[in-house]
Design an enzyme around this catalytic site. Structure first.
Site, short mmCIF file in Angstrom:
data_model
loop_
_atom_site.label_atom_id
_atom_site.label_comp_id
_atom_site.label_asym_id
_atom_site.label_seq_id
_atom_site.Cartn_x
_atom_site.Cartn_y
_atom_site.Cartn_z
N ALA A 65 33.65 40.51 31.57
CA ALA A 65 33.57 40.23 30.13
C ALA A 65 33.64 38.74 29.89
CB ALA A 65 34.73 40.90 29.40
N GLU B 39 48.88 31.83 41.18
CA GLU B 39 48.91 30.66 42.06
C GLU B 39 48.12 29.50 41.47
OE1 GLU B 39 49.97 28.34 44.13
OE2 GLU B 39 50.30 29.83 45.70
N ALA C 34 45.41 24.39 41.27
CA ALA C 34 44.23 25.19 41.59
C ALA C 34 44.47 26.06 42.82
CB ALA C 34 43.01 24.29 41.74
N LYS D 12 52.68 22.99 33.80
CA LYS D 12 52.72 23.20 35.25
C LYS D 12 54.11 22.97 35.81
CE LYS D 12 47.87 22.18 36.06
NZ LYS D 12 46.89 21.12 36.30
#
Ligand code: ADP
Ligand code: ASP
Ligand code: MG
Length: 814
Positions: free
Chosen positions: A503, A605, A610, A681
């Site tokens: 989607a 993760e 990344a 983060k």
């Protein structure tokens, strides 16, 4: 002599009957051929009788439909001259049927006796037509009236056979003729008054077994529309395959628990004479089929098959007055038996406080009346509670003669069901341990069968079903990686990764058998529905596939609202979207809790660095008892790229624009440049380190001028970068003067975290951080002086996609 039975599909068309004749002709010895009605005709007869009872005139149309079916078959089989006689016979019988149905409609009465007469017609017609075709083919064939030979009691729709009389009659009929082939209609019989009775749905198999016993056949062949008895119902489990050899007991258990391919009573008459049964496919006669004999193979799979019965009701009788009172079970079962209610499954709690019984759903009202009446006195005295009835259930059963000598089978069965969020209502294991059965919700049957099949039969290949939301930059790369790695993962990790839904913000596409990854873009365009996340959730739940994983590749604010519902349905969540993990602490904790409770992985993760294994490493440190004391990190690939490329030759504005074009910034660059992305983060790293904190607890010393912080839109914001170029030049030249480089650093120490631009001197590990790389230094109890360092590419679609891919594979190891 061989007895061959041909089922509804096998005699369902002229083309198939020709195959039947070929099979019969290929026999070198005499044979008895038992035939079903043309496929679907018994159902039509039942429907017509119901409509007549309801005075619905459409019953006449059904009779016409039945006539058409038979006429077409006759036309496809017989020469023109023979057709007339045959059609006349069919028409005569169908006229009688119309008369009976008119009678039903007029009297508004349909007894079981009349129903038996009506449904017997299917086999009468099919056997007549097949006999005629065999004669035309030059086969010396006689048509035996099985209803005269097979003698039963008066239960018209599920008649019990008088075996000795029946065997004598069949034997005599076959002996008195010198025909090569004896054709018998299946399913039909008669009582001692000569009235027609029937042997129960699927009963033609049983007719054939009676014939086999009567003539002491060397073999009973059951010709049907599948190539044997399968490891599970092939209509529900695509990976199911035919079982080559199986024992009578195993076949009996499987058929008793719903393997429709063999009617359960069929086994006993052949078992009495040790006659093997061979199940074969009329449409693929060369396939080996399934051989059923008394011997039970020890080699091969311990579990021989999995079957299920639907439309089950669970009855629970409980009460304090039941403990230690003899005769309760006898009265319970007595009440059911008196009403002809067949019990399929029994368990009793060892406290004797409750007894659980499974029966056919359509008998549950009757059962409740009967049992409550039988215990009326105890119910009044509150010693026993009124019978509890639960509908909408099914029984699934694992079957195998040798399961008893192997440990761990039930453990494996129940943990697999548990892992897939299949709720088990009751469990029973026969004392012979030839089957382990469980009552579950009907809606979970397909998932339960498929996951158990995978565990017990499929070389341990695990199927993972992905629902992928977000198929732009990162999502597109992910789909590409799955496509190219598919074969490797299947062969090496035994993972069968299927994308069952994709989607984007405009459209969504579902394909439970797996979206074609070569052309998903075209398919989404052509067949996609307009995108709607709540509809997406509903569909995901409805499909109820095992090992489902919801993959969120978006940066969207709302998509994470679905995670909670996913986890509650044991759907794993893999997200590169940071919103959920950096939302309120309560929400983050709740999602982690649900993940544990429902055994559904929640993996993210790629929220930090990344594809770099930052969170995984952190989790390993913590779970092995280490403690994080300090974190120093450059966590923004985007900001690193920007400050690395910002020089006297290219303005700050140009570099930011370039980073956007290359996909290194979020779609809204303010999220990177304001520092909010880095704040999220470091917040996630702190939470994963076990520190309860909120985003507001993090200090953010922004390097942006106030005008940029105030900009309302992305274009306005970009404009301010141009205007404030001197501000950025000053930042750069000051750093150069200090012989340092500018790095956007996140740090945590002593319970406090902050983010901001720093001057990094030459000797610092951050100084030489290239391009869009990230770096994290973990100082822990174990890594006190020298930190544990993770460094590498920390932004970009390709590495992010590979991080998501890693998480998806991790869900497979749960
Ligand atoms: P026939 O008309 O030949 O008697 P049935 O429809 O009664 O055929 O039985 C064959 C069907 O049984 C198959 O088409 C399949 O859908 C169903 N079935 C259910 N469980 C099994 C199983 N374990 N193995 C094979 N077939 C099964
Ligand atoms: N024609 C009957 C039925 O459909 C019997 C059979 O096919 O075995 O139930
Ligand atoms: Mg059948």
């Amino acid at each position: 002599m061989i007895v061959s039975k041909f089922g509804g599909t096998s005699v369902g068309s002229a083309e198939n009957i020709k195959k039947v004749i070929q099979i019969v002709q290929s026999k070198s010895e005499a044979s008895a051929v038992v035939v079903s009605a043309l496929g679907g005709v018994t159902n039509l007869l039942i429907k017509a009788s119901q409509q007549a009872l309801e005075n619905n005139v459409n019953y006449a149309d059904i009779v016409d439909e039945i006539e058409d079916r038979h006429f077409q078959t006759i036309e496809g089989l017989l020469h023109h001259d023979n057709q007339t006689v045959c059609k006349a016979e069919v028409a005569k019988k169908l006229n009688q049927l119309k008369d009976i149905l008119n009678g039903v409609a007029l009297l508004n009465d349909l007894s079981e006796k009349t129903t038996a007469r009506i449904v017997s017609l299917g086999e009468q017609l099919s056997s007549f037509i097949i006999h005629q075709s065999m004669l035309q083919a030059g086969i010396k064939a006689q048509l035996v009236n099985s209803s005269e030979c097979i003698k039963t009691d008066d239960q018209f729709l599920n008649a019990q056979v008088e075996l000795e009389k029946t065997y004598g009659n069949i034997k005599a009929k076959i002996k008195e003729s010198d025909a090569q082939v004896h054709i018998l209609p299946g399913f039909i019989a008669s009582n001692n008054k000569g009235e027609i009775t029937t042997l129960g749905r699927g009963g033609s198999d049983f007719t054939a077994a009676l014939v086999a016993n009567a003539v002491s056949a060397s073999l009973l062949e059951i010709w049907t529309d599948v190539s044997g008895m399968f490891t599970a119902n092939p209509q529900l489990v695509r990976q199911a395959y035919p079982i080559e050899e199986i024992s009578y007991q195993e076949a009996m258990e499987l058929s008793h628990f719903g393997a429709k391919v063999l009617y359960p009573p069929t086994i006993q008459p052949v078992l009495d004479k040790n006659i093997p049964i061979l199940i074969k496919n009329t449409m693929a006669a060369e396939d080996k089929g399934t051989l059923i004999t008394e011997k039970s193979l020890v080699s091969g799979s311990i579990v021989k098959g999995i079957s299920h019965i639907g439309d089950i009701a669970l009855l629970t009788l409980e009460g304090n007055g039941m403990v230690g009172v003899p005769g309760i079970s006898k009265r319970l079962f007595g009440a059911l038996a008196q009403n002809n209610i067949n019990v399929k499954f029994i368990t009793q709690a060892s406290s004797e406080h409750s007894i659980c019984i499974a029966i056919d759903s359509n008998e549950s009202t009757l059962a409740k009346q009967a049992v409550d009446a039988a215990f009326e006195f105890e119910i009044l005295q509150h010693k026993v509670n009124p019978l509890i009835v639960e509908d909408g259930l099914a029984i699934i059963a694992l079957v195998g003669d040798h399961m008893k000598s192997h440990q761990g089978i039930s453990g494996k069965m129940f943990s697999e069901l548990g892992n897939n969020n299949v709720n088990i209502r009751a469990i029973a294991q026969g004392s012979t341990e030839k089957n382990i059965s469980a009552v579950i919700n009907e809606k979970d049957v397909r998932k339960a069968l498929n996951s158990l099949h995978a565990v017990f039969f499929e070389d341990q290949i695990k199927q993972i079903n992905l629902f992928v939301v977000g198929i732009g930059n990162v999502g597109g790369k992910l789909v590409e990686q799955i496509r190219s790695q598919y074969k490797y993962l299947l062969e090496n990790l035994h993972l069968n990764i299927r994308v069952v839904a994709v989607a984007n913000s405009r459209k969504m596409l579902f394909d439970p058998s797996g979206v074609d990854l070569e052309k998903w873009e075209d398919e989404l365009d052509a067949k996609g529905l307009s995108s709607d996340m709540s509809a997406f959730m509903v569909k995901m739940k409805e499909l109820n596939l095992r090992n489902s994983v919801f993959v969120d590749n978006t940066a969207n604010q709302d998509v994470p609202d679905l995670y909670e519902a996913c986890l509650k349905h044991s759907i794993a969540v893999v997200a590169c979207n940071k919103i959920a993990c950096s939302s309120s602490l309560d929400n983050y904790k709740n999602l982690k809790y649900l993940s544990r409770k429902y055994n559904a992985p929640f993996l993210f993760e790629t929220n930090v660095g990344a594809g770099l294994p930052i969170i995984d490493t952190l989790n390993n440190l913590i779970s092995s008892g280490d403690e994080i004391t300090e974190i120093q990190a450059v966590l923004s690939g985007s900001l690193n790229f920007i400050f690395n490329n910002f020089s006297a030759d290219s303005s700050f504005y140009n570099v930011v624009e370039q980073a956007g074009i290359e996909g290194y910034t979020e779609p809204d660059p303010r999220i990177d440049l304001s520092g909010i992305d880095v704040m999220r983060k470091i917040l996630i790293l702190m939470r994963e380190s076990g520190m309860p904190c909120e985003l507001d607890d993090i200090e953010n010393d922004s390097f942006l001028p106030q005008v940029s912080l105030d900009a309302n839109t992305v274009p306005d914001f970009m404009e301010t970068l141009k205007q404030a170029s001197q501000h950025f030049e000053d930042l750069r030249t000051k750093a150069e003067a200090a012989d340092s480089r500018l790095k956007y650093v996140a740090s945590y120490k002593n319970g406090k975290a902050k983010v901001g631009l720093q001057h990094i001197p030459k000797e610092h590990p951050f100084y030489n951080l290239d391009g869009k790389d990230n770096i994290v230094l973990f100082y822990t109890n174990r890594y006190k002086d020298q930190p544990l360092i993770i460094k590498g590419a920390g932004a970009g679609a390709e590495v992010t996609a590979s991080g998501i891919f890693g998480d998806i594979i991790r869900t497979g190891n749960k």
